[in-house]
Design a protein around this motif. Structure first.
Motif, PDB file in Angstrom:
ATOM      1  N   LYS A 108       0.828  -1.208   0.000  1.00  0.00           N
ATOM      2  CA  LYS A 108       0.000   0.000   0.000  1.00  0.00           C
ATOM      3  C   LYS A 108       0.864   1.260   0.000  1.00  0.00           C
ATOM      4  O   LYS A 108       0.519   2.259  -0.637  1.00  0.00           O
ATOM      5  N   THR A 109       1.966   1.196   0.705  1.00  0.00           N
ATOM      6  CA  THR A 109       2.840   2.379   0.743  1.00  0.00           C
ATOM      7  C   THR A 109       3.326   2.718  -0.658  1.00  0.00           C
ATOM      8  O   THR A 109       3.328   3.881  -1.058  1.00  0.00           O
ATOM      9  N   LEU A 110       3.716   1.696  -1.385  1.00  0.00           N
ATOM     10  CA  LEU A 110       4.211   1.955  -2.730  1.00  0.00           C
ATOM     11  C   LEU A 110       3.079   2.427  -3.650  1.00  0.00           C
ATOM     12  O   LEU A 110       3.266   3.329  -4.467  1.00  0.00           O
ATOM     13  N   VAL A 111       1.927   1.842  -3.504  1.00  0.00           N
ATOM     14  CA  VAL A 111       0.789   2.281  -4.311  1.00  0.00           C
ATOM     15  C   VAL A 111       0.526   3.754  -4.049  1.00  0.00           C
ATOM     16  O   VAL A 111       0.329   4.550  -4.973  1.00  0.00           O
ATOM     17  N   ARG A 112       0.556   4.110  -2.787  1.00  0.00           N
ATOM     18  CA  ARG A 112       0.317   5.514  -2.434  1.00  0.00           C
ATOM     19  C   ARG A 112       1.386   6.404  -3.052  1.00  0.00           C
ATOM     20  O   ARG A 112       1.097   7.469  -3.605  1.00  0.00           O
ATOM     21  N   GLU A 113       2.609   5.964  -2.957  1.00  0.00           N
ATOM     22  CA  GLU A 113       3.722   6.758  -3.480  1.00  0.00           C
ATOM     23  C   GLU A 113       3.537   7.029  -4.967  1.00  0.00           C
ATOM     24  O   GLU A 113       3.700   8.163  -5.441  1.00  0.00           O
ATOM     25  N   ILE A 114       3.190   5.994  -5.711  1.00  0.00           N
ATOM     26  CA  ILE A 114       3.039   6.173  -7.154  1.00  0.00           C
ATOM     27  C   ILE A 114       1.791   6.975  -7.480  1.00  0.00           C
ATOM     28  O   ILE A 114       1.811   7.880  -8.329  1.00  0.00           O
ATOM     29  N   ALA A 115       0.700   6.684  -6.791  1.00  0.00           N
ATOM     30  CA  ALA A 115      -0.570   7.328  -7.139  1.00  0.00           C
ATOM     31  C   ALA A 115      -0.591   8.812  -6.791  1.00  0.00           C
ATOM     32  O   ALA A 115      -1.376   9.573  -7.353  1.00  0.00           O
ATOM     33  N   THR A 116       0.250   9.217  -5.856  1.00  0.00           N
ATOM     34  CA  THR A 116       0.257  10.642  -5.496  1.00  0.00           C
ATOM     35  C   THR A 116       1.321  11.407  -6.273  1.00  0.00           C
ATOM     36  O   THR A 116       1.507  12.601  -6.058  1.00  0.00           O
ATOM     37  N   SER A 117       2.014  10.726  -7.165  1.00  0.00           N
ATOM     38  CA  SER A 117       3.054  11.427  -7.919  1.00  0.00           C
ATOM     39  C   SER A 117       2.436  12.296  -8.998  1.00  0.00           C
ATOM     40  O   SER A 117       1.265  12.117  -9.373  1.00  0.00           O
ATOM     41  N   ARG A 118       3.212  13.208  -9.485  1.00  0.00           N
ATOM     42  CA  ARG A 118       2.758  14.080 -10.580  1.00  0.00           C
ATOM     43  C   ARG A 118       2.665  13.277 -11.855  1.00  0.00           C
ATOM     44  O   ARG A 118       1.826  13.531 -12.708  1.00  0.00           O
ATOM     45  N   VAL A 119       3.578  12.343 -12.003  1.00  0.00           N
ATOM     46  CA  VAL A 119       3.602  11.479 -13.193  1.00  0.00           C
ATOM     47  C   VAL A 119       2.264  10.785 -13.373  1.00  0.00           C
ATOM     48  O   VAL A 119       1.732  10.705 -14.468  1.00  0.00           O
ATOM     49  N   ASP A 176       6.734   3.788 -27.624  1.00  0.00           N
ATOM     50  CA  ASP A 176       6.263   2.925 -26.533  1.00  0.00           C
ATOM     51  C   ASP A 176       5.993   3.687 -25.253  1.00  0.00           C
ATOM     52  O   ASP A 176       5.577   3.099 -24.272  1.00  0.00           O
ATOM     53  N   ASN A 177       6.281   4.960 -25.245  1.00  0.00           N
ATOM     54  CA  ASN A 177       6.134   5.751 -24.027  1.00  0.00           C
ATOM     55  C   ASN A 177       6.973   5.198 -22.885  1.00  0.00           C
ATOM     56  O   ASN A 177       6.577   5.218 -21.728  1.00  0.00           O
ATOM     57  N   ALA A 178       8.149   4.730 -23.229  1.00  0.00           N
ATOM     58  CA  ALA A 178       9.027   4.194 -22.196  1.00  0.00           C
ATOM     59  C   ALA A 178       9.454   5.302 -21.233  1.00  0.00           C
ATOM     60  O   ALA A 178       9.676   5.073 -20.055  1.00  0.00           O
ATOM     61  N   LEU A 179       9.555   6.506 -21.742  1.00  0.00           N
ATOM     62  CA  LEU A 179       9.986   7.611 -20.893  1.00  0.00           C
ATOM     63  C   LEU A 179       8.845   8.203 -20.078  1.00  0.00           C
ATOM     64  O   LEU A 179       9.056   9.071 -19.246  1.00  0.00           O
ATOM     65  N   VAL A 180       7.688   7.749 -20.335  1.00  0.00           N
ATOM     66  CA  VAL A 180       6.479   8.226 -19.653  1.00  0.00           C
ATOM     67  C   VAL A 180       6.284   9.712 -19.869  1.00  0.00           C
ATOM     68  O   VAL A 180       6.278  10.500 -18.915  1.00  0.00           O
ATOM     69  N   TRP A 181       6.125  10.093 -21.133  1.00  0.00           N
ATOM     70  CA  TRP A 181       5.875  11.508 -21.414  1.00  0.00           C
ATOM     71  C   TRP A 181       4.389  11.831 -21.316  1.00  0.00           C
ATOM     72  O   TRP A 181       3.997  12.996 -21.355  1.00  0.00           O
ATOM     73  N   ARG A 182       3.591  10.817 -21.221  1.00  0.00           N
ATOM     74  CA  ARG A 182       2.171  11.039 -20.981  1.00  0.00           C
ATOM     75  C   ARG A 182       1.637   9.837 -20.207  1.00  0.00           C
ATOM     76  O   ARG A 182       2.329   8.826 -20.059  1.00  0.00           O
ATOM     77  N   ALA A 183       0.391   9.939 -19.756  1.00  0.00           N
ATOM     78  CA  ALA A 183      -0.240   8.782 -19.135  1.00  0.00           C
ATOM     79  C   ALA A 183      -0.640   7.816 -20.245  1.00  0.00           C
ATOM     80  O   ALA A 183      -1.017   8.234 -21.340  1.00  0.00           O
ATOM     81  N   ASN A 184      -0.539   6.544 -19.991  1.00  0.00           N
ATOM     82  CA  ASN A 184      -0.915   5.550 -20.979  1.00  0.00           C
ATOM     83  C   ASN A 184      -2.421   5.325 -20.971  1.00  0.00           C
ATOM     84  O   ASN A 184      -2.982   4.931 -19.951  1.00  0.00           O
TER      85      ASN A 184
END
Lengths: 146, 457, 874
Positions: free
Chosen positions: C598-609, C626-634
């Motif tokens: 859950k901690t990790l889920v929270r960390e990712i979900a609250t990110s700007r990314v 492929d959006n490997a760099l994550v320039w947008r949300a998939n």
């Protein structure tokens, strides 16, 4: 009860429709595991090649499985109901040809018999480690206390 | 998750058919007026085959027991094999068949009668020794990446003749094999459609009338009502595509609805074999016995290609006899031998064989050396497939394996060569049938593949 | 990579005494050669019944019935059985002289000494110790992850969490900018589906949007916290885990037997995720739960259930050769364990050295040594009368009794009399069986065939009765079981098998772990299988892979693809991480947070990314398709469970209660045939009764959706001129069992029977339950369109959806707005509004006036559900 007639039809048909495994299915070799799948040969084509229920079912399938997918879908099942109901009076069974042997039986033979082993009648249940399995299931050994 | 990546040089509506930009044929211009990506297209050069029926023998049937006669194997029975184990001669007798004198074993007596139609390719090779990998390579050319399947490429190159049906049908596909009939980066409309539920247990279809394709009919709405519904759905979808500017998934959805609507009528009609004559059913073995199931499928395959489906695949197996070969191979063969022969005959009678390419084969063969006494292991270094109709020679044997049947030594036919040849028979140049994706032009044969010209009549 | 085999040719009789050898050579071998080799040897080229008798190994392995010879045990030796003409008759048509039979008996009793051995002394690998050392030291995935220094970025104001810095840094290096934030409702929708697998309710959208406008970070954090506390989180994320561990409730393959207790594992996983059980604990419980120290019986029970992980794989239960079967089960367990937790394909080394990774064949057999010392429980226990295998299901197995009873409400219990009469029936049948056996020799021809059939029928009946008796205790109360594994006594090492063939043993390999991950060879005590050690070793901070692999999975489920896109392959042929430093950083944090998911889920979900838009950018797409760099949300298509749950949620029919057990548990241990579980007659009868009840319960119009019959005339479901339901309807219900069209609970609780997965899951790329699925496919097919257009479940949900709208408003414009809000989380655009308005006007149902508006609205609702937007999360 008004429903008796359909019940009988359904019960016998359902029995036949489901015990039918006339054909070994397409055979799903396990996928997914990256390692070698050591699938040993396919299933033996059923102990007792000329078992009567199987034959009956095979006849059912042949007659009513229209799309060749080895299954009876609802439509085909319904047709079977209808056909059975119709034939009930004449005492015939659908597809009742004279004994055709579906498929080939396995090669092994003992003389005088159809050579099948008695279908797993061994009464020793084993866990695969050769030890007899306990009736009612295996009670686990308690691990150490924390 | 794979989003199909398509670089839009002409980004307008972004419809899948813009992929034709990759199709370098003179008649591409003709297509620009068409908005249906499945519309029939002319091939690169005159085709010998207009349609394909692919009989996929899943599990790997043994070539040395069926179509690859190895007299030396009989002589050397019991001796040590080149790659270990001891050699096992075939339990079945090989005989010469037809006018051509092709050697075919008694495992396939009915198909053997059609020997004069067959071209045996006895020098097949693939790179994968395990089932999933080899099946994937057989279908898509590679096991390492997800790539479009042979059927999808064919459809991409040629479209289909009947836009009420999927152009690529997989009858009774084994479960979990979507990759093998998928379209990968090609537009989704070129992917195969599963019909029937092979490999899975028997599940009755849903839908009011319980047809063979689940949910094929709406239980409550009339056709006009449904059409209105679909119009609304498509309107919403179109707007979404415009909003998102690039959304291959949604384009796929759009195409799928149109096809689905038409399939509702076309499929039940096709699946209804009640008007076929008794003689026809008997020819396929589709009336009784162990051949009933596969016989019906072969019959359906003929009906499908007759109706204009471009590529039909049937699956039959499992041939994976690591043990109990002498018994289980026979059972497998018995279930499909007559139906396949019936299919060839039926096509011949309807004068369809000349432009229908029938392909038979498994993902690999089996070792000449025994495994556990009455079994054979996988053998991807050398095995046999055959083709009939669609412009191949009849009664012809192409290529050879070594004296025992381990590996191909003469006129090797790797999967890439096999694919190149199939495309060639369909009138497609495998080097020209490309699709631009992730910066380069991809093709089914990647950077390999040579057409086996010798087999073409 | 070639293997070198050193073969020492036969006749290593050093283990046999002179007398034994003499006995064999004079009394046994000549008989075998003369009487048996003709059909059961390689020389003759005949292997009847899969049996070869021309080597010691093969004689012990036996054929399709079992081992020909079990040293010391003539009763278990099929060869002895056959020559004494019990179940087989060998040689065919005659009996050997009694003296010979006695000799064989004596031979077996003395341990069956047999010099016919081909000793393959040693298989040498071509992967040297240096190779392994080199890989261990240099391959990225084998280095323990270390904390990274945070990268510098230009746009400091954009970042919110450390994750953002890692992503932004790479974007900036490539000259790319991250996409703008998505709209509030889009972010909420994404969060809802990702964390709990459900769409947000309109009220939630309103309150979130209000909060977002004031403080987006706070709004997101609060929502994440709220969602993580719900039970629906566990249900969603457990399903991801179940994909990976090939969870299913049946064996699959040609003979498909049920696993009636697999559901306990499913619930265990859901609870673990909800309780945020530390992942390292979770790992250990699944691999060695039976061995972990516990303080309560309850804990012990849970740990045992956890070991179902090793037992639920697909099995070929009609595998005739038990040695082969055991080898296959161990193989499957090794494959699952190594790929699920470590992203290593050790099972590739079963037949030869791994072709790509530094894993010699010996490593595989070192693990076999660990896994062979367990008994796997996946079947049904024997009763006091013994175990009766079915014709097809040859490989029996029992079950583990749970220390803490937890029976299902529907588990059968028997009164004293019932129990007694069952036992009596059993005894009688056994007697019958024995008599027919005795008479067998005398019958011929059709009598023989009839007798055969009767025996098979009786055997099936015995199996049924025994199965029923086995699972209740002496008072007739149901016993609680689970699947799983237990340690065996006296652990032993195994031999390496040449090419993986069971009859080609080579050298003995010490139990151990893959060398490339161990800087020193691991020490396993002689009296320990090493499994607990393995579990602890995998779940340790010193294991370079475990945390990375799990972190990668969590990332993938939130962002759309893994940092390492090959989620089960962190080896040489896998894909390199797109952001290796980020992966390491997250792995370290994961371990230091007590392995908290859950901690990790929270960390990712609250990110700007996480909250970027998914807007397409052609130029960026050219550069990084492929959006490997994550320039947008998939943008992602929802998985099958989310689609079904969303429909239920929107229609208001969803039932959040956890159903007890599963359909498979209700059916018990039985074979799956014809798409149904168990006795089809019972199922047909029940379906009929249900239909009859529906008839009685059917009241006036409006209480049930009206359907049209095929003739287009309306008829109420369940009634047809008073004659009972139509046969089609009954037939449909008979085969309905596994689709569960009428179920309202969450999709994770649907029965997962191999090869019979529910249609609602299958049609939208549900995971293949026989495979380890890290990432599902995402297809687009006409089948899906047909499903959304015509499937009864969809139609019925649409109708409920429509009713829900009519309860809120009867004004078309408002209805349309509300429909969009429920289905898509937003208001319609002007184009959509006009399209839907015209649809409402033009669509003319042929029902009576009173239900017209509902039907039209239902059709509209169905269109919304069928459209692409419903399936996609942007």
């Amino acid at each position: 009860m008004k429903y008796t007639t359909p019940i009988v039809a359904i019960l016998s048909v359902a029995l036949l429709a489901v015990t039918c495994s006339a054909e070994p299915p397409g055979g799903q070799r396990a996928k997914g595991a990256n390692g070698q799948r050591r699938a040993s040969g396919g299933q033996r084509p059923g102990a007792g090649a000329d078992r009567d229920p199987k034959q009956m079912v095979a006849r059912m399938m042949n007659e009513f499985d229209k799309d060749g997918d080895s299954k009876l879908n609802a439509m085909e099942l319904t047709a079977m109901f209808a056909s059975m109901r119709d034939r009930r009076g004449s005492g015939e069974r659908p597809g009742a040809a004279t004994g055709r042997t579906p498929g080939a039986g396995p090669q092994q033979r003992g003389p005088g018999q159809s050579g099948q082993k008695p279908a797993g009648n061994r009464r020793r249940g084993q866990n695969g480690d050769g030890k007899p399995a306990k009736a009612g299931g295996q009670a686990p050994k308690r691990p150490v206390a924390e | 998750m794979f989003s199909r990546r398509q670089i839009l040089k002409n980004a307008s509506a972004g419809f899948g058919y813009l992929a034709f930009a990759g199709l370098s044929t003179a008649s591409a211009a003709q297509q620009s007026g068409s908005t249906n990506p499945l519309a029939a297209k002319a091939p690169h050069f005159p085709a010998r085959a207009k349609r394909v029926i692919f009989l996929c023998m899943q599990g790997g049937p043994s070539h040395v027991d069926s179509f690859d006669y190895k007299p030396q194997l009989i002589k050397d029975h019991g001796k040590g094999g080149k790659y270990g184990g001891s050699l096992l001669k075939s339990p079945w007798t090989f005989r010469q068949r037809g006018n051509s004198g092709l050697w075919i074993s008694d495992l396939f007596p009915n198909v053997a009668e059609q020997a004069d139609e067959l071209t045996l390719i006895r020098s097949m090779q693939c790179d994968q020794p395990v089932h999933p990998g080899a099946m994937t390579q057989m279908h898509t050319g590679t096991a390492q990446f997800i790539r479009p399947s042979l059927g999808a490429w064919s459809l991409y190159g040629l479209g289909t003749e009947n836009d009420s049906l999927p152009g690529f049908v997989s009858l009774n596909a084994p479960s979990g094999s979507s990759r093998n009939y998928g379209s990968s980066f090609l537009p989704a409309i070129y992917g195969g459609s599963k019909i029937g539920r092979g490999g899975r247990g028997s599940r009755s279809p849903r839908g009011g009338s319980g047809e063979s394709v689940p949910d094929i009919k709406n239980p409550t709405l009339s056709q006009q009502q449904q059409r209105k519904q679909i119009n609304l759905i498509q309107a919403l979808n179109q707007e979404k595509v415009r909003r998102d500017r690039y959304q291959p998934g949604v384009e796929g959805v759009i195409e799928s609805f149109e096809l689905a609507f038409r399939m509702q009528d076309a499929i039940p009609e096709l699946m209804d074999t009640s008007k076929e004559s008794q003689a026809t059913l008997a020819m396929y073995g589709a009336d009784s016995g162990p051949t009933n199931s596969f016989g019906k499928q072969c019959l359906l395959a003929r009906r499908f290609v007759e109706a204009g489906v471009r590529f039909v695949e049937l699956t039959h197996g499992s041939w994976d006899q690591h043990a109990n070969l002498s018994v289980d191979h026979k059972t497998r063969a018995e279930a499909c031998d007559k139906p396949i022969a019936g299919l060839l005959q039926d096509l011949k009678q309807r004068d369809m064989l000349k432009d229908t390419l029938v392909i038979w084969g498994g993902e690999f063969g089996r070792t000449p050396a025994a495994q556990g006494g009455d079994g054979r292991n996988h053998n991807n270094r050398g095995y046999t497939t055959w083709m009939a109709g669609g412009g191949v020679k009849g009664g012809f044997s192409y290529g050879a394996t070594d004296e025992h049947g381990y590996e191909s030594v003469e006129n090797k036919c790797h999967i890439h060569d096999w694919h190149a040849t199939i495309l060639h028979l369909l009138g497609l140049d495998h080097e020209q049938l490309t699709y631009r994706y992730a910066g380069r032009d991809f093709r089914l044969t990647d950077v390999h593949g040579n057409v086996a010209n010798d087999i073409i009549a | 990579m070639l293997l070198c085999a050193v073969i020492a040719p036969a006749a290593h009789s050093d283990e046999l005494t002179r007398d034994e050898l003499n006995f064999f050579e004079t009394k046994i071998r000549p008989v075998l050669v003369r009487e048996c080799y003709g059909c059961h040897s390689n020389k003759a080229g005949n292997v009847r019944g899969g049996l070869r008798l021309d080597s010691k190994e093969l004689t012990h392995i036996g054929g399709s019935s079992g081992p020909a010879v079990v040293p010391g045990n003539p009763e278990e030796s099929w060869l002895y059985n056959a020559i004494t003409h019990q179940d087989y008759v060998m040689p065919p048509k005659r009996k050997l002289p009694q003296q010979v039979i006695d000799d064989f008996r004596k031979w077996i009793e003395m341990g069956a000494p047999d010099p016919r051995v081909t000793n393959i002394a040693e298989i040498r690998s071509s992967i040297t110790a240096d190779d392994i050392q080199q890989a261990r030291e240099s391959f990225w995935a084998y280095q323990i992850p270390v904390r990274q220094s945070l990268p510098q970025v230009e746009n400091n104001s954009w970042t919110r969490t450390d994750i953002d810095r890692f992503i932004l840094s790479k974007l900036e290096t490539s000259g790319l900018q991250p996409a703008d934030d998505a709209e509030a409702w889009q972010v909420l929708r994404r969060l809802s589906f990702d964390i709990v697998g459900l769409p947000p309710a309109p009220e939630q959208i309103d309150s979130f949007t209000a909060a977002w406008n004031i403080d987006p970070d706070g709004a997101v954090a609060d929502t994440v916290d709220r969602l993580l506390k719900t039970e629906q989180f566990g249900e969603r994320w457990a399903r991801h885990w179940l994909d990976v561990v090939r969870y299913a409730e049946s064996t699959g393959r040609e003979v498909n037997m049920t696993y009636p207790h697999a559901w306990r594992y499913r619930d265990y996983v859901i609870d673990c995720f909800n309780d945020d059980k530390p992942f390292d604990q979770f790992v250990q419980e699944q691999i060695a739960g039976d061995l972990l120290p516990v303080s309560t019986d309850q804990q012990w029970s849970e740990n045992l259930v956890a070991t179902s992980f090793l037992a639920i794989g697909p099995k070929n239960v009609n595998e005739q050769n038990r040695v082969q079967f055991a080898a296959d089960v161990a193989d499957e367990q090794i494959d699952a364990t190594t790929r699920v937790f470590l992203g290593m394909s050790v099972a590739c080394a079963r037949c030869h050295d791994h072709k790509f990774d530094a894993i010699p064949q010996a490593d595989y057999y070192a693990l076999v040594g660990v896994f062979r010392n367990i008994t796997t429980y996946f079947g049904n226990p024997p009763s006091e009368f013994g175990a009766f295998s079915g014709v097809q299901s040859k490989r029996n197995s029992s079950l583990i009794r749970l220390p803490v009873g937890d029976p299902n409400p529907y588990d059968k219990s028997y009164s004293k009399q019932e129990l007694a009469s069952l036992k009596q029936e059993m005894t009688d049948k056994l007697q019958e069986m024995a008599e027919t056996r005795r008479n067998r020799g005398r019958s011929t021809g059709t009598d023989a065939k009839n007798a055969q059939r009767n025996r098979i029928r009786m055997n099936n009946e015995l199996a049924n009765l025994s199965g029923q008796l086995a699972v209740v205790d002496a008072s007739g109360n149901p016993i609680s079981y689970c699947m799983g594994v237990l340690e065996r006594d006296a652990p032993a090492n195994t031999k390496l098998l040449v090419r993986g063939e069971i009859d080609q043993p080579a050298q003995v390999v010490q139990r151990g772990f893959p060398q490339v991950l161990c800087s020193e060879p691991v020490e396993i005590e002689a009296d320990s299988s090493g499994r607990l050690q393995l579990a602890r070793w995998i779940a340790s901070k010193e294991n370079p892979l475990t945390a990375r692999v799990m972190v990668n999975r969590i990332w993938q489920h939130l962002i759309g693809q893994g940092i390492v896109t090959s989620t089960e392959n962190f080896g040489v042929t896998g894909h390199l991480p797109s952001h290796p430093e980020l992966l390491d950083q997250l792995a370290v944090q994961f371990m230091e947070s007590d392995w908290s998911v859950k901690t990790l889920v929270r960390e990712i979900a609250t990110s700007r990314v996480y909250r970027m838009k998914s807007t397409f950018n052609e130029q960026y797409h050219d550069y990084d398709p492929d959006n490997a760099l994550v320039w947008r949300a998939n943008p992602r298509r929802l998985d099958a469970e989310a689609i079904r749950d969303a429909m239920l949620s929107i229609s208001g029919e969803i039932d959040f209660d956890r159903p007890r057990g599963s359909e498979v548990a209700k059916a018990g241990y039985t074979r799956v045939q014809g798409g149904v579980l168990g006795n089809p007659r019972d199922i047909a009868r029940k379906a009929f009764e249900r239909a009859a009840n529906n008839t009685r319960a059917a009241s006036g119009p409006g209480s049930r959706p009206q359907f049209r019959g095929p003739a287009g005339r309306p008829f109420q479901r369940g009634r047809r001129g008073g004659m009972g339901p139509a046969p089609e309807e009954i037939a449909r219900q008979v085969t309905n069992q596994l689709d569960m069209e009428n179920a309202k609970f969450r999709s994770v609780y649907l029965p997962i029977v191999r090869d019979e997965e529910p249609r609602s899951l299958e049609v939208f790329d549900g995971a293949d339950s026989s495979a380890i699925i890290g990432q599902r496919e995402s297809s687009n097919t006409a089948t899906q369109a047909l499903y959304m257009m015509n499937n009864r479940f969809v139609i019925q949900q649409s109708t409920s959806f429509a009713r829900r709208i009519t309860e809120v408003s009867s004004i078309p414009a408002e209805q349309i707005d509300y429909a969009f809000l429920l289905a898509y989380g937003r208001k319609p655009t002007s184009g959509e509004r006009s399209a839907t308005s015209s649809f409402l006007r033009a669509f003319s149902p042929s029902a009576s006036y009173r239900s017209r508006s509902v039907e039209t609205l239902a059709a509209l609702c169905q269109s919304l559900l069928a459209s692409a937007e419903f399936r996609y999360v942007n």
